[in-house]
Design a protein around this motif. Structure first.
Motif, PDB file in Angstrom:
ATOM      1  N   SER A 102       0.824  -1.217   0.000  1.00  0.00           N
ATOM      2  CA  SER A 102       0.000   0.000   0.000  1.00  0.00           C
ATOM      3  C   SER A 102       0.854   1.261   0.000  1.00  0.00           C
ATOM      4  CB  SER A 102      -0.951   0.021   1.200  1.00  0.00           C
ATOM      5  OG  SER A 102      -0.227   0.173   2.411  1.00  0.00           O
ATOM      6  N   ALA A 103       2.089   1.144   0.440  1.00  0.00           N
ATOM      7  CA  ALA A 103       2.959   2.315   0.518  1.00  0.00           C
ATOM      8  C   ALA A 103       3.667   2.607  -0.802  1.00  0.00           C
ATOM      9  CB  ALA A 103       3.999   2.114   1.617  1.00  0.00           C
ATOM     10  N   ILE A 104       3.711   1.649  -1.717  1.00  0.00           N
ATOM     11  CA  ILE A 104       4.438   1.830  -2.973  1.00  0.00           C
ATOM     12  C   ILE A 104       3.872   3.037  -3.724  1.00  0.00           C
ATOM     13  CG2 ILE A 104       5.085   0.794  -5.193  1.00  0.00           C
ATOM     14  CD1 ILE A 104       6.382  -0.552  -2.767  1.00  0.00           C
ATOM     15  N   GLY A 105       4.767   3.949  -4.099  1.00  0.00           N
ATOM     16  CA  GLY A 105       4.363   5.143  -4.838  1.00  0.00           C
ATOM     17  C   GLY A 105       3.894   6.286  -3.964  1.00  0.00           C
ATOM     18  N   LYS A 106       3.897   6.090  -2.641  1.00  0.00           N
ATOM     19  CA  LYS A 106       3.412   7.139  -1.733  1.00  0.00           C
ATOM     20  C   LYS A 106       4.538   7.641  -0.840  1.00  0.00           C
ATOM     21  CE  LYS A 106      -1.349   5.611  -1.526  1.00  0.00           C
ATOM     22  NZ  LYS A 106      -1.492   4.241  -1.932  1.00  0.00           N
ATOM     23  N   ARG A 107       4.347   8.871  -0.342  1.00  0.00           N
ATOM     24  CA  ARG A 107       5.243   9.447   0.658  1.00  0.00           C
ATOM     25  C   ARG A 107       4.652   9.181   2.042  1.00  0.00           C
ATOM     26  NH1 ARG A 107       4.332  14.167  -2.485  1.00  0.00           N
ATOM     27  NH2 ARG A 107       3.195  14.862  -0.649  1.00  0.00           N
ATOM     28  N   ASP A 108       5.469   9.361   3.066  1.00  0.00           N
ATOM     29  CA  ASP A 108       4.996   9.131   4.433  1.00  0.00           C
ATOM     30  C   ASP A 108       3.845  10.058   4.811  1.00  0.00           C
ATOM     31  OD1 ASP A 108       6.903   7.118   5.831  1.00  0.00           O
ATOM     32  OD2 ASP A 108       8.179   8.423   4.630  1.00  0.00           O
ATOM     33  N   ASP A 109       3.874  11.319   4.343  1.00  0.00           N
ATOM     34  CA  ASP A 109       2.797  12.247   4.688  1.00  0.00           C
ATOM     35  C   ASP A 109       1.486  11.863   4.011  1.00  0.00           C
ATOM     36  OD1 ASP A 109       3.742  12.982   2.152  1.00  0.00           O
ATOM     37  OD2 ASP A 109       3.536  15.129   2.522  1.00  0.00           O
ATOM     38  N   HIS A 114       1.533  13.256  10.425  1.00  0.00           N
ATOM     39  CA  HIS A 114       1.758  13.562  11.834  1.00  0.00           C
ATOM     40  C   HIS A 114       3.238  13.891  12.006  1.00  0.00           C
ATOM     41  CE1 HIS A 114       3.384   9.496  12.210  1.00  0.00           C
ATOM     42  NE2 HIS A 114       2.307   9.083  11.588  1.00  0.00           N
ATOM     43  N   PRO A 115       3.645  14.372  13.173  1.00  0.00           N
ATOM     44  CA  PRO A 115       5.050  14.782  13.350  1.00  0.00           C
ATOM     45  C   PRO A 115       6.063  13.679  13.007  1.00  0.00           C
ATOM     46  CG  PRO A 115       3.741  15.596  15.175  1.00  0.00           C
ATOM     47  CD  PRO A 115       2.833  14.706  14.355  1.00  0.00           C
ATOM     48  N   GLY A 116       5.769  12.431  13.346  1.00  0.00           N
ATOM     49  CA  GLY A 116       6.698  11.339  13.052  1.00  0.00           C
ATOM     50  C   GLY A 116       6.908  11.138  11.565  1.00  0.00           C
ATOM     51  N   SER A 117       5.832  11.233  10.796  1.00  0.00           N
ATOM     52  CA  SER A 117       5.975  11.047   9.344  1.00  0.00           C
ATOM     53  C   SER A 117       6.770  12.196   8.739  1.00  0.00           C
ATOM     54  CB  SER A 117       4.609  10.901   8.655  1.00  0.00           C
ATOM     55  OG  SER A 117       3.821  12.060   8.809  1.00  0.00           O
ATOM     56  N   MET A 118       6.572  13.398   9.263  1.00  0.00           N
ATOM     57  CA  MET A 118       7.318  14.553   8.753  1.00  0.00           C
ATOM     58  C   MET A 118       8.809  14.431   9.111  1.00  0.00           C
ATOM     59  SD  MET A 118       4.829  15.750   7.238  1.00  0.00           S
ATOM     60  CE  MET A 118       5.720  17.051   6.447  1.00  0.00           C
ATOM     61  N   GLU A 119       9.085  13.944  10.319  1.00  0.00           N
ATOM     62  CA  GLU A 119      10.473  13.775  10.750  1.00  0.00           C
ATOM     63  C   GLU A 119      11.164  12.680   9.922  1.00  0.00           C
ATOM     64  OE1 GLU A 119      12.707  13.474  15.072  1.00  0.00           O
ATOM     65  OE2 GLU A 119      10.521  13.626  15.038  1.00  0.00           O
ATOM     66  N   PHE A 120      10.414  11.620   9.607  1.00  0.00           N
ATOM     67  CA  PHE A 120      10.962  10.528   8.787  1.00  0.00           C
ATOM     68  C   PHE A 120      11.278  11.030   7.373  1.00  0.00           C
ATOM     69  CE2 PHE A 120      10.124   5.976   7.108  1.00  0.00           C
ATOM     70  CZ  PHE A 120      11.485   5.693   7.135  1.00  0.00           C
ATOM     71  N   MET A 121      10.381  11.847   6.822  1.00  0.00           N
ATOM     72  CA  MET A 121      10.630  12.415   5.495  1.00  0.00           C
ATOM     73  C   MET A 121      11.867  13.316   5.518  1.00  0.00           C
ATOM     74  SD  MET A 121       6.788  13.157   4.056  1.00  0.00           S
ATOM     75  CE  MET A 121       7.388  13.986   2.611  1.00  0.00           C
ATOM     76  N   GLU A 122      12.033  14.062   6.594  1.00  0.00           N
ATOM     77  CA  GLU A 122      13.199  14.944   6.699  1.00  0.00           C
ATOM     78  C   GLU A 122      14.488  14.124   6.765  1.00  0.00           C
ATOM     79  OE1 GLU A 122      15.583  18.107   6.555  1.00  0.00           O
ATOM     80  OE2 GLU A 122      13.441  18.055   6.090  1.00  0.00           O
ATOM     81  N   LEU A 123      14.467  13.009   7.482  1.00  0.00           N
ATOM     82  CA  LEU A 123      15.637  12.130   7.532  1.00  0.00           C
ATOM     83  C   LEU A 123      15.996  11.650   6.121  1.00  0.00           C
ATOM     84  CD1 LEU A 123      16.585   9.424  10.018  1.00  0.00           C
ATOM     85  CD2 LEU A 123      16.364   8.768   7.646  1.00  0.00           C
TER      86      LEU A 123
END
Length: 193
Positions: A102-109, A114-123
């Motif tokens: 389900s995640a293929i082709g998608k970003r974490d946001d 939520h803050p965790g997904s934004m922090e993961f994207m920043e990493l």
């Protein structure tokens, strides 16, 4: 049926004929690949993956029985790759909130803002920008509460040395941290008595 492939094609607003034409294969052959009546050759898998933007290993992960996969299955470890736009191109053993593929082709946001997904994207962004490995602990909200992940990311390069994305290994530390807190509490109780 390779539902993940059908869903990815539909998310890109493409028909089977359009994918087949862009991959330079017969539409009927592509339809058989979607329905799992045929398996693509490595060359065809690569062509289709370039058209739809995912790692061609997704075609073969359905059949893995290697020790790597057996060991990680049902473990608190997720392994994934993303492209330069931070969209997942491959994921193995995702958290329970994410159905396989389900995640293929998608970003974490797009999977959960939520803050965790934004922090993961920043990493991931930092790994790609610096072209260097990075490790960080990130709290991440899932349906059963807040989880703490130890995330290690490293850049991915193509055969010419160009950066093409990032690879991540994410270990859910939540149960370990709970057990450690419980053990500390029991140890403190014994000291006080």
């Amino acid at each position: 049926m390779r539902k993940w492939l059908v869903n990815l094609r539909k998310e890109k607003n493409m028909t089977q004929a359009q994918v087949a034409a862009a991959a330079f294969i017969d539409r009927g052959y592509y339809a058989q690949i979607e329905t799992m009546k045929r398996h693509p050759s490595p060359e065809v898998a690569l062509k289709i993956s370039k058209v739809l933007g995912f790692n061609p290993a997704n075609f073969y992960s359905e059949h893995f029985s290697e020790p790597f996969n057996i060991t990680l299955e049902d473990s608190p470890v997720t392994v994934a790759q993303c492209d330069l736009d931070l969209r997942y191109t491959w994921i193995f053993n995702p958290p329970p909130d994410f159905a396989p593929f389900s995640a293929i082709g998608k970003r974490d946001d797009e999977l959960g803002y939520h803050p965790g997904s934004m922090e993961f994207m920043e990493l991931k962004r930092q790994v790609i920008q610096t072209k260097a490995p990075l490790r960080k602990t990130i709290p991440y909200s899932l349906s059963d509460g807040l989880h703490t992940y130890d995330i290690f990311g490293k850049p991915l390069f193509d055969s010419k040395g160009n950066i093409v994305g990032a690879a991540m290994i994410c270990t859910d530390l939540t149960q370990i941290l709970k057990d450690n807190d419980r053990d500390r509490g029991e140890a403190n109780e014994k000291v006080e008595n």
